[in-house]
Write a protein that holds these residues in place. Structure first.
Motif, PDB file in Angstrom:
ATOM      1  N   SER A  51       3.946  -4.455  -8.608  1.00  0.00           N
ATOM      2  CA  SER A  51       2.970  -3.383  -8.383  1.00  0.00           C
ATOM      3  C   SER A  51       3.416  -2.085  -9.043  1.00  0.00           C
ATOM      4  CB  SER A  51       2.718  -3.172  -6.890  1.00  0.00           C
ATOM      5  OG  SER A  51       3.796  -2.534  -6.268  1.00  0.00           O
ATOM      6  N   VAL A  52       4.711  -1.800  -9.018  1.00  0.00           N
ATOM      7  CA  VAL A  52       5.223  -0.590  -9.638  1.00  0.00           C
ATOM      8  C   VAL A  52       5.171  -0.706 -11.165  1.00  0.00           C
ATOM      9  CG1 VAL A  52       7.323   0.777  -9.991  1.00  0.00           C
ATOM     10  CG2 VAL A  52       6.674   0.070  -7.690  1.00  0.00           C
ATOM     11  N   THR A  53       5.522  -1.867 -11.689  1.00  0.00           N
ATOM     12  CA  THR A  53       5.584  -2.061 -13.134  1.00  0.00           C
ATOM     13  C   THR A  53       4.213  -2.152 -13.773  1.00  0.00           C
ATOM     14  OG1 THR A  53       7.675  -3.239 -12.840  1.00  0.00           O
ATOM     15  CG2 THR A  53       6.574  -3.501 -14.956  1.00  0.00           C
ATOM     16  N   TYR A  54       3.329  -2.953 -13.169  1.00  0.00           N
ATOM     17  CA  TYR A  54       2.034  -3.238 -13.789  1.00  0.00           C
ATOM     18  C   TYR A  54       0.848  -2.621 -13.056  1.00  0.00           C
ATOM     19  CZ  TYR A  54       4.919  -6.670 -16.164  1.00  0.00           C
ATOM     20  OH  TYR A  54       5.910  -7.276 -16.885  1.00  0.00           O
ATOM     21  N   ASP A  55       1.089  -1.851 -12.023  1.00  0.00           N
ATOM     22  CA  ASP A  55       0.041  -1.246 -11.205  1.00  0.00           C
ATOM     23  C   ASP A  55      -0.930  -2.303 -10.671  1.00  0.00           C
ATOM     24  OD1 ASP A  55      -1.090   0.916  -9.886  1.00  0.00           O
ATOM     25  OD2 ASP A  55      -2.565   1.263 -11.467  1.00  0.00           O
ATOM     26  N   HIS A 139       3.581   0.174   0.786  1.00  0.00           N
ATOM     27  CA  HIS A 139       2.715   1.041   1.577  1.00  0.00           C
ATOM     28  C   HIS A 139       2.270   2.247   0.753  1.00  0.00           C
ATOM     29  CE1 HIS A 139       0.994   2.714   5.203  1.00  0.00           C
ATOM     30  NE2 HIS A 139       1.620   3.845   4.956  1.00  0.00           N
ATOM     31  N   MET A 140       3.191   2.826   0.019  1.00  0.00           N
ATOM     32  CA  MET A 140       2.853   3.976  -0.823  1.00  0.00           C
ATOM     33  C   MET A 140       1.855   3.575  -1.911  1.00  0.00           C
ATOM     34  SD  MET A 140       6.627   5.788  -0.973  1.00  0.00           S
ATOM     35  CE  MET A 140       6.314   6.535  -2.523  1.00  0.00           C
ATOM     36  N   TRP A 141       1.981   2.379  -2.465  1.00  0.00           N
ATOM     37  CA  TRP A 141       1.042   1.915  -3.490  1.00  0.00           C
ATOM     38  C   TRP A 141      -0.360   1.833  -2.902  1.00  0.00           C
ATOM     39  CZ3 TRP A 141      -2.414  -2.016  -4.323  1.00  0.00           C
ATOM     40  CH2 TRP A 141      -2.857  -2.176  -5.635  1.00  0.00           C
ATOM     41  N   TYR A 142      -0.472   1.229  -1.717  1.00  0.00           N
ATOM     42  CA  TYR A 142      -1.784   1.117  -1.070  1.00  0.00           C
ATOM     43  C   TYR A 142      -2.357   2.498  -0.735  1.00  0.00           C
ATOM     44  CZ  TYR A 142      -1.594  -3.949  -0.713  1.00  0.00           C
ATOM     45  OH  TYR A 142      -1.559  -5.290  -1.009  1.00  0.00           O
ATOM     46  N   LEU A 143      -1.518   3.409  -0.277  1.00  0.00           N
ATOM     47  CA  LEU A 143      -1.994   4.766   0.014  1.00  0.00           C
ATOM     48  C   LEU A 143      -2.489   5.466  -1.250  1.00  0.00           C
ATOM     49  CD1 LEU A 143       0.595   6.136   2.607  1.00  0.00           C
ATOM     50  CD2 LEU A 143      -1.776   5.437   3.015  1.00  0.00           C
ATOM     51  N   SER A 144      -1.789   5.271  -2.362  1.00  0.00           N
ATOM     52  CA  SER A 144      -2.222   5.907  -3.611  1.00  0.00           C
ATOM     53  C   SER A 144      -3.574   5.356  -4.057  1.00  0.00           C
ATOM     54  CB  SER A 144      -1.176   5.735  -4.712  1.00  0.00           C
ATOM     55  OG  SER A 144      -1.162   4.412  -5.207  1.00  0.00           O
ATOM     56  N   LYS A 145      -3.803   4.067  -3.863  1.00  0.00           N
ATOM     57  CA  LYS A 145      -5.098   3.474  -4.219  1.00  0.00           C
ATOM     58  C   LYS A 145      -6.194   4.002  -3.295  1.00  0.00           C
ATOM     59  CE  LYS A 145      -3.394   1.510  -7.569  1.00  0.00           C
ATOM     60  NZ  LYS A 145      -3.525   2.219  -8.822  1.00  0.00           N
ATOM     61  N   LEU A 146      -5.884   4.141  -2.032  1.00  0.00           N
ATOM     62  CA  LEU A 146      -6.851   4.691  -1.082  1.00  0.00           C
ATOM     63  C   LEU A 146      -7.198   6.134  -1.439  1.00  0.00           C
ATOM     64  CD1 LEU A 146      -8.451   4.244   1.547  1.00  0.00           C
ATOM     65  CD2 LEU A 146      -6.437   5.039   2.782  1.00  0.00           C
ATOM     66  N   LEU A 147      -6.196   6.896  -1.834  1.00  0.00           N
ATOM     67  CA  LEU A 147      -6.419   8.271  -2.243  1.00  0.00           C
ATOM     68  C   LEU A 147      -7.297   8.336  -3.496  1.00  0.00           C
ATOM     69  CD1 LEU A 147      -5.825  11.274  -1.797  1.00  0.00           C
ATOM     70  CD2 LEU A 147      -3.769  10.968  -3.175  1.00  0.00           C
ATOM     71  N   ASN A 148      -7.053   7.445  -4.452  1.00  0.00           N
ATOM     72  CA  ASN A 148      -7.870   7.396  -5.668  1.00  0.00           C
ATOM     73  C   ASN A 148      -9.327   7.085  -5.340  1.00  0.00           C
ATOM     74  OD1 ASN A 148      -5.679   7.966  -7.274  1.00  0.00           O
ATOM     75  ND2 ASN A 148      -5.324   5.842  -7.866  1.00  0.00           N
ATOM     76  N   ILE A 149      -9.552   6.151  -4.441  1.00  0.00           N
ATOM     77  CA  ILE A 149     -10.920   5.794  -4.042  1.00  0.00           C
ATOM     78  C   ILE A 149     -11.576   6.979  -3.341  1.00  0.00           C
ATOM     79  CG2 ILE A 149     -12.272   4.330  -2.477  1.00  0.00           C
ATOM     80  CD1 ILE A 149     -10.232   2.086  -3.123  1.00  0.00           C
ATOM     81  N   SER A 150     -10.833   7.634  -2.468  1.00  0.00           N
ATOM     82  CA  SER A 150     -11.374   8.795  -1.748  1.00  0.00           C
ATOM     83  C   SER A 150     -11.761   9.905  -2.717  1.00  0.00           C
ATOM     84  CB  SER A 150     -10.361   9.332  -0.745  1.00  0.00           C
ATOM     85  OG  SER A 150     -10.054   8.369   0.211  1.00  0.00           O
ATOM     86  N   GLN A 151     -10.900  10.171  -3.691  1.00  0.00           N
ATOM     87  CA  GLN A 151     -11.202  11.209  -4.682  1.00  0.00           C
ATOM     88  C   GLN A 151     -12.435  10.837  -5.495  1.00  0.00           C
ATOM     89  OE1 GLN A 151      -7.459  11.506  -6.747  1.00  0.00           O
ATOM     90  NE2 GLN A 151      -6.721  13.115  -5.376  1.00  0.00           N
TER      91      GLN A 151
END
Length: 162
Positions: A51-55, A139-151
């Motif tokens: 997830s970190v390497t390839y998103d 967990h941080m990866w999922y939060l970043s995706k949630l933040l992107n969707i919210s934005q």
């Protein structure tokens, strides 16, 4: 990742129910259970690295209801015989209670529950620390995706009231 996901689901089912007291476990049973735990946590770590390497989505996560105990001390894991395992087990400071992933997460994320570093718990192994770090990364990866969707949703004029 599909093969690892299948293996993960099969192994996680085999490790239920959670075992807290390993004092009464024989070496072959302990070794098999520990090998399965380490494989599961290895799959979790691999998913985190991907997830970190390839998103990409981590692929496998620990479900909220799963409270798998963390891997035990490396000295126990590296024992080559039952006698060596027994001797090592006797020399390691252990309370018999190995903290679970759920307890570790609740304490680190929310400061609640049993302190997995406290006197009532067996000290964490190096591999356990690595696994928990990767759980936090997931967990941080999922939060970043949630933040992107919210934005994104807030940028749509009809949804944000403009």
């Amino acid at each position: 990742m599909t093969f690892l996901h299948k293996e993960f689901r099969i192994r996680i089912q085999g490790l239920r129910p959670r075992v807290d007291v390993l004092k009464t476990t024989s070496w072959p049973k302990w070794r098999n259970r520990e090998a399965s735990k380490r494989l599961l946590f290895g799959i979790l770590i691999l998913g985190s690295l991907m997830s970190v390497t390839y998103d990409l989505s981590p692929g496998v996560t620990m479900a909220p209801g799963v409270d798998l105990e963390l891997p035990e001390d490396e000295a126990l894991w590296e024992s080559t015989s039952e006698g060596e395992w027994q001797a090592t087990r006797g020399s390691i400071q252990s309370t018999g209670y190995v903290p679970g992933l759920k307890a570790a997460w609740n304490f680190l994320a929310f400061g609640k529950g049993l302190d997995p570093f406290g006197a009532n718990c067996t000290p964490w192994s190096t591999f356990s620390v690595l696994a928990v770090i990767h759980l936090v990364i997931n967990h941080m990866w999922y939060l970043s995706k949630l933040l992107n969707i919210s934005q994104f949703l807030l940028s749509i004029p009809r949804l944000n009231g403009n």
